[in-house]
Motif scaffolding. Sequence first.
Motif, PDB file in Angstrom:
ATOM      1  N   GLY A 226       0.679  -0.970   0.094  1.00  0.00           N
ATOM      2  CA  GLY A 226      -0.114   0.006   0.051  1.00  0.00           C
ATOM      3  C   GLY A 226       1.117   0.822   0.362  1.00  0.00           C
ATOM      4  N   ARG A 227       1.934   1.251   0.644  1.00  0.00           N
ATOM      5  CA  ARG A 227       3.426   1.957  -0.317  1.00  0.00           C
ATOM      6  C   ARG A 227       4.400   2.124  -0.860  1.00  0.00           C
ATOM      7  NH1 ARG A 227       1.803   1.203   5.668  1.00  0.00           N
ATOM      8  NH2 ARG A 227       4.143   0.681   5.840  1.00  0.00           N
ATOM      9  N   VAL A 228       4.301   2.530  -1.303  1.00  0.00           N
ATOM     10  CA  VAL A 228       6.326   2.268  -1.957  1.00  0.00           C
ATOM     11  C   VAL A 228       6.750   1.743  -0.985  1.00  0.00           C
ATOM     12  CG1 VAL A 228       7.688   4.665  -2.213  1.00  0.00           C
ATOM     13  CG2 VAL A 228       7.064   2.879  -4.716  1.00  0.00           C
ATOM     14  N   GLU A 229       7.253   2.095  -0.199  1.00  0.00           N
ATOM     15  CA  GLU A 229       8.415   1.556   0.776  1.00  0.00           C
ATOM     16  C   GLU A 229       8.134  -0.014   0.731  1.00  0.00           C
ATOM     17  OE1 GLU A 229       6.783   4.177   3.928  1.00  0.00           O
ATOM     18  OE2 GLU A 229       6.682   4.190   0.998  1.00  0.00           O
ATOM     19  N   GLN A 230       7.526  -0.609  -0.115  1.00  0.00           N
ATOM     20  CA  GLN A 230       6.586  -2.201   0.915  1.00  0.00           C
ATOM     21  C   GLN A 230       6.587  -3.210   0.043  1.00  0.00           C
ATOM     22  OE1 GLN A 230       2.604  -1.220   2.361  1.00  0.00           O
ATOM     23  NE2 GLN A 230       2.914  -1.942   3.521  1.00  0.00           N
ATOM     24  N   PHE A 231       7.276  -2.458  -1.311  1.00  0.00           N
ATOM     25  CA  PHE A 231       7.856  -3.622  -2.111  1.00  0.00           C
ATOM     26  C   PHE A 231       8.993  -3.728  -2.354  1.00  0.00           C
ATOM     27  CE2 PHE A 231       4.852  -0.265  -5.179  1.00  0.00           C
ATOM     28  CZ  PHE A 231       3.851  -1.642  -5.621  1.00  0.00           C
ATOM     29  N   THR A 232       9.451  -5.100  -2.527  1.00  0.00           N
ATOM     30  CA  THR A 232      10.939  -5.328  -2.465  1.00  0.00           C
ATOM     31  C   THR A 232      11.815  -4.765  -3.295  1.00  0.00           C
ATOM     32  OG1 THR A 232      10.898  -6.475  -4.246  1.00  0.00           O
ATOM     33  CG2 THR A 232      10.048  -7.378  -2.253  1.00  0.00           C
ATOM     34  N   ARG A 233      13.099  -4.456  -2.712  1.00  0.00           N
ATOM     35  CA  ARG A 233      14.896  -3.576  -3.365  1.00  0.00           C
ATOM     36  C   ARG A 233      14.411  -3.942  -4.850  1.00  0.00           C
ATOM     37  NH1 ARG A 233      18.473  -4.260   2.050  1.00  0.00           N
ATOM     38  NH2 ARG A 233      17.183  -2.506   3.433  1.00  0.00           N
ATOM     39  N   GLY A 234      14.278  -5.456  -5.501  1.00  0.00           N
ATOM     40  CA  GLY A 234      13.898  -5.810  -6.661  1.00  0.00           C
ATOM     41  C   GLY A 234      13.261  -5.332  -7.336  1.00  0.00           C
ATOM     42  N   GLU A 235      11.992  -5.028  -6.737  1.00  0.00           N
ATOM     43  CA  GLU A 235      10.897  -4.687  -7.864  1.00  0.00           C
ATOM     44  C   GLU A 235      11.360  -2.856  -7.935  1.00  0.00           C
ATOM     45  OE1 GLU A 235       6.950  -7.725  -6.099  1.00  0.00           O
ATOM     46  OE2 GLU A 235       7.840  -5.667  -4.654  1.00  0.00           O
ATOM     47  N   LEU A 236      11.787  -2.301  -6.965  1.00  0.00           N
ATOM     48  CA  LEU A 236      12.189  -1.114  -6.913  1.00  0.00           C
ATOM     49  C   LEU A 236      13.138  -0.881  -8.541  1.00  0.00           C
ATOM     50  CD1 LEU A 236      11.508   0.244  -3.598  1.00  0.00           C
ATOM     51  CD2 LEU A 236       9.798   0.356  -5.284  1.00  0.00           C
ATOM     52  N   LEU A 237      14.063  -2.098  -8.095  1.00  0.00           N
ATOM     53  CA  LEU A 237      14.770  -2.107  -8.939  1.00  0.00           C
ATOM     54  C   LEU A 237      14.163  -1.582 -10.219  1.00  0.00           C
ATOM     55  CD1 LEU A 237      18.658  -2.371  -9.850  1.00  0.00           C
ATOM     56  CD2 LEU A 237      17.608  -4.222  -9.661  1.00  0.00           C
ATOM     57  N   ASP A 238      12.731  -2.417 -10.872  1.00  0.00           N
ATOM     58  CA  ASP A 238      12.124  -2.650 -12.512  1.00  0.00           C
ATOM     59  C   ASP A 238      12.147  -1.280 -12.472  1.00  0.00           C
ATOM     60  OD1 ASP A 238      12.695  -5.638 -11.739  1.00  0.00           O
ATOM     61  OD2 ASP A 238      10.888  -6.270 -11.604  1.00  0.00           O
ATOM     62  N   THR A 239      11.841  -0.393 -11.593  1.00  0.00           N
ATOM     63  CA  THR A 239      11.424   1.057 -11.966  1.00  0.00           C
ATOM     64  C   THR A 239      12.370   1.756 -12.606  1.00  0.00           C
ATOM     65  OG1 THR A 239      11.738   1.775  -9.951  1.00  0.00           O
ATOM     66  CG2 THR A 239       9.419   1.145 -10.107  1.00  0.00           C
ATOM     67  N   TYR A 240      13.198   1.153 -11.866  1.00  0.00           N
ATOM     68  CA  TYR A 240      14.789   2.503 -12.099  1.00  0.00           C
ATOM     69  C   TYR A 240      15.208   1.781 -13.780  1.00  0.00           C
ATOM     70  CZ  TYR A 240      14.790   5.402  -8.193  1.00  0.00           C
ATOM     71  OH  TYR A 240      14.685   5.949  -6.995  1.00  0.00           O
ATOM     72  N   ALA A 241      15.152  -0.179 -13.735  1.00  0.00           N
ATOM     73  CA  ALA A 241      15.761  -0.505 -14.922  1.00  0.00           C
ATOM     74  C   ALA A 241      14.704  -0.085 -16.195  1.00  0.00           C
ATOM     75  CB  ALA A 241      15.577  -1.621 -14.548  1.00  0.00           C
ATOM     76  N   CYS A 242      13.657   0.230 -16.181  1.00  0.00           N
ATOM     77  CA  CYS A 242      12.716   0.582 -17.449  1.00  0.00           C
ATOM     78  C   CYS A 242      13.088   1.482 -18.293  1.00  0.00           C
ATOM     79  CB  CYS A 242      10.998   1.049 -16.603  1.00  0.00           C
ATOM     80  SG  CYS A 242       9.726   1.639 -17.708  1.00  0.00           S
ATOM     81  N   VAL A 243      12.905   0.808 -19.233  1.00  0.00           N
ATOM     82  CA  VAL A 243      13.985   2.185 -20.664  1.00  0.00           C
ATOM     83  C   VAL A 243      13.096   2.979 -21.597  1.00  0.00           C
ATOM     84  CG1 VAL A 243      13.337  -0.105 -22.111  1.00  0.00           C
ATOM     85  CG2 VAL A 243      15.056   1.870 -22.995  1.00  0.00           C
ATOM     86  N   GLU A 244      11.635   2.715 -21.021  1.00  0.00           N
ATOM     87  CA  GLU A 244      10.263   3.807 -21.366  1.00  0.00           C
ATOM     88  C   GLU A 244      10.508   3.422 -22.990  1.00  0.00           C
ATOM     89  OE1 GLU A 244       9.684   7.119 -19.599  1.00  0.00           O
ATOM     90  OE2 GLU A 244      11.028   7.205 -18.003  1.00  0.00           O
ATOM     91  N   CYS A 245      10.285   1.768 -22.930  1.00  0.00           N
ATOM     92  CA  CYS A 245      10.215   1.876 -24.708  1.00  0.00           C
ATOM     93  C   CYS A 245       8.975   1.228 -25.267  1.00  0.00           C
ATOM     94  CB  CYS A 245      11.098   0.880 -25.327  1.00  0.00           C
ATOM     95  SG  CYS A 245      10.895  -1.036 -24.146  1.00  0.00           S
ATOM     96  N   GLY A 246       7.964   1.206 -23.928  1.00  0.00           N
ATOM     97  CA  GLY A 246       6.405   0.905 -24.616  1.00  0.00           C
ATOM     98  C   GLY A 246       6.106  -0.375 -25.186  1.00  0.00           C
TER      99      GLY A 246
END
Length: 720
Positions: A264-284
């Motif tokens: 329910g809060r962004v810090e409740q995601f795992t570190r691996g899941e947050l890494l996903d968001t930074y790895a996103c290349v926004e290629c669509g």
Amino acid sequence: MPGSTLLFVIFVLAATAVIAYGVYAFVYSIYIRYRYMSLGQKSEEHHDWDERLRVTFRQVLGHSKILKDRKSGIMHLFIFYGFFVVQLGAFELIIKGFVPDFRWPFGGLYPFYTLSQEFTVMAVIVAILYAAYRRFIERLPRLKPNLKATLVIYFIAGLMLSVLLSLAFEAIWLGLEPSWIRPFSSVFQLLFSFFPPSAAHWLFYFFWWAHLLILLSFMVYVPQSKHAHLLFAPFNILFSRMGPPSKMQPIDFTDETAEEFGVGRVEQFTRGELLDTYACVECGRCTNMCPGSNTGKMLSPMHIMTKIRDHLNEKGEVITSKSPWTTGRILGNPKGMVHAMEDVPFAHGAPDGFQPDPELHTDIRPTLHNQAKSFHLKDGDVMKINLIGDVVTEQEIWACTTCRNCEDQCPVGNEHLSLIYGMRRHLVLTQGSMPAEAQRMMSNIERQSNPWGLSRKDRVKWREERPDLTIPTVKETDDFEYLFWVGSMASYDDRSKKIAFDFVKIMNEAGIKFAILGNQEKSTGDTVRRLGNEYLFQDLAEKNIKTIEKYNVKKIVTIDPHIYNVLKNEYPDFGLKDVEIYHHTQLIERLLKENKLPLTKEVNERVVYHDSCYIGRYNGIYDVPRSILKSIPGVTLLEMGRNKEDGMCCGAGGGRMWMEEDEGLRVNETRVKQAMNREPTIIGSNCPYCLTMMSDGVKALDAQNVGTFDLAELVVKAMG
């Protein structure tokens, strides 16, 4: 040495200061994002390093995922490897600024090194021009024609041109003749040969500084932009979950200290899941393949990633008191902005003249417009912004069919479903919030162990409709090799019962000894787990495993891919061991190869095959169903434009089977239109959910001449 000793000393000090600041800003940007990711929960321990390294090398160096889109994949291949090759020349060029006419000590290989550098630079220029063409002229809907994307193109093109121009003016300055080993910089040398050596000297340093500043600016910009995938994607792939794809992780309900479940809060995601968001290349690519986005739903997997990432940046800044922007907020989001409007393709209108692909009948532009309209400024305390509601809407969360097309397409190994499952779990287990139809379905499963709430005592009655078939229960016989897990669809749904009857007929004909659980069979809980009710799922799983163990079951076969997947890949987490799980197509194919099923009758039909997501993308079974169809006399096998790994979902997965579809186009009708392009007489499937959705789609489109059949039914037709 340029000018005087003093001038040279100033030059060295200035260059050193600029390089030092650039390196500092680059490292700081990465460190801050590491700090933000560390706000998340610890990920599970990582094992299987041999497999992890193989996957990483295959996807990063081999571009196996990127090449799913052949054109952009080849383009990226040139840019990716081009940068590796060019870096050696870039270091040489930087040293030339301090040591004129410096050369790497490659001896007789130096001419070939120089030639390779020049051709690589030109290859990268051609590739980046093609990238610009796809984004700004061809204007693919999934790509963003915005400032950030434009900057990257300018950065890369500027880097390459500054190399050629620096080398050209160096040659003029030093009096070198044009050479075949410098074919492209020699062209510039000839074009600017009218400059005297003294002017060429200063122009060399002008373009040398241009190259250095562009290089450092790009380096600093990368961690703060979508190009952060250059840094994070290899680690994201390396640390991604191995084993069955998109396997859901259990919740420990014995933890008495837990006050909330799910995310329910962004810090409740795992570190691996947050890494996903930074790895996103926004290629669509994920959004381009998503059945929700394809049919105008609010859901866009790419925006799930980017919105959570932006929210993490905002919240991380408050928690750590460290800004994520080392160069100001010019390219970052203003404080308090939940989403950045400029990040949405076609936020201010779709390109004129663009038409949806007539082959696929899909168009993601309505979804992109919906995303654009939802972007807003959130006044007040960033800490009061709700992850669910303000950042990601419930509408998006519930639109997902869990088909895995997003994850299968993602070139950086992102696991979108893990984020969606976490938020669904929070809504269901912590907030008690879910669509009314889903709540009703879960209540029915909890009470009667089937989605309709029909009497659990009637689960075995389906077999009474075919007294000509031998369908024993485990109470009636202990002489069986396979436990046939019938499932709720085949036990209660009239259309799905026909699949079960024909599969039983196949087993009877081949002499397969099997039994069913009858009224002891319960829902496997796959649907409720996908919808977020982990507690009910675990209760069902534990009871089912006890029943399986009670009857010493060693092999299970089912006609339902969802049951197949959950028993095979997820029940082992709860104690199911030493049990082989089969989908009915696997058993049928084996029987055909062993000549235990005589197919004597021709089935003169044009069959277009629809891949079930839970057999296909979840378990990699693509050839088995096609082998069956090829074995049936008279059948002409047809393929849709989207097939196998790229096959489009029928729309029933992730609990969507039991919820109304009141947004955009209907997924099943869109899929049926794709099938109709092949002019079939039959749409074939291997899943009772898919069959229901395809049948409903055929009726809605009034395609009276097209039938919908499971592969088992087609095999029985050929048995005569």
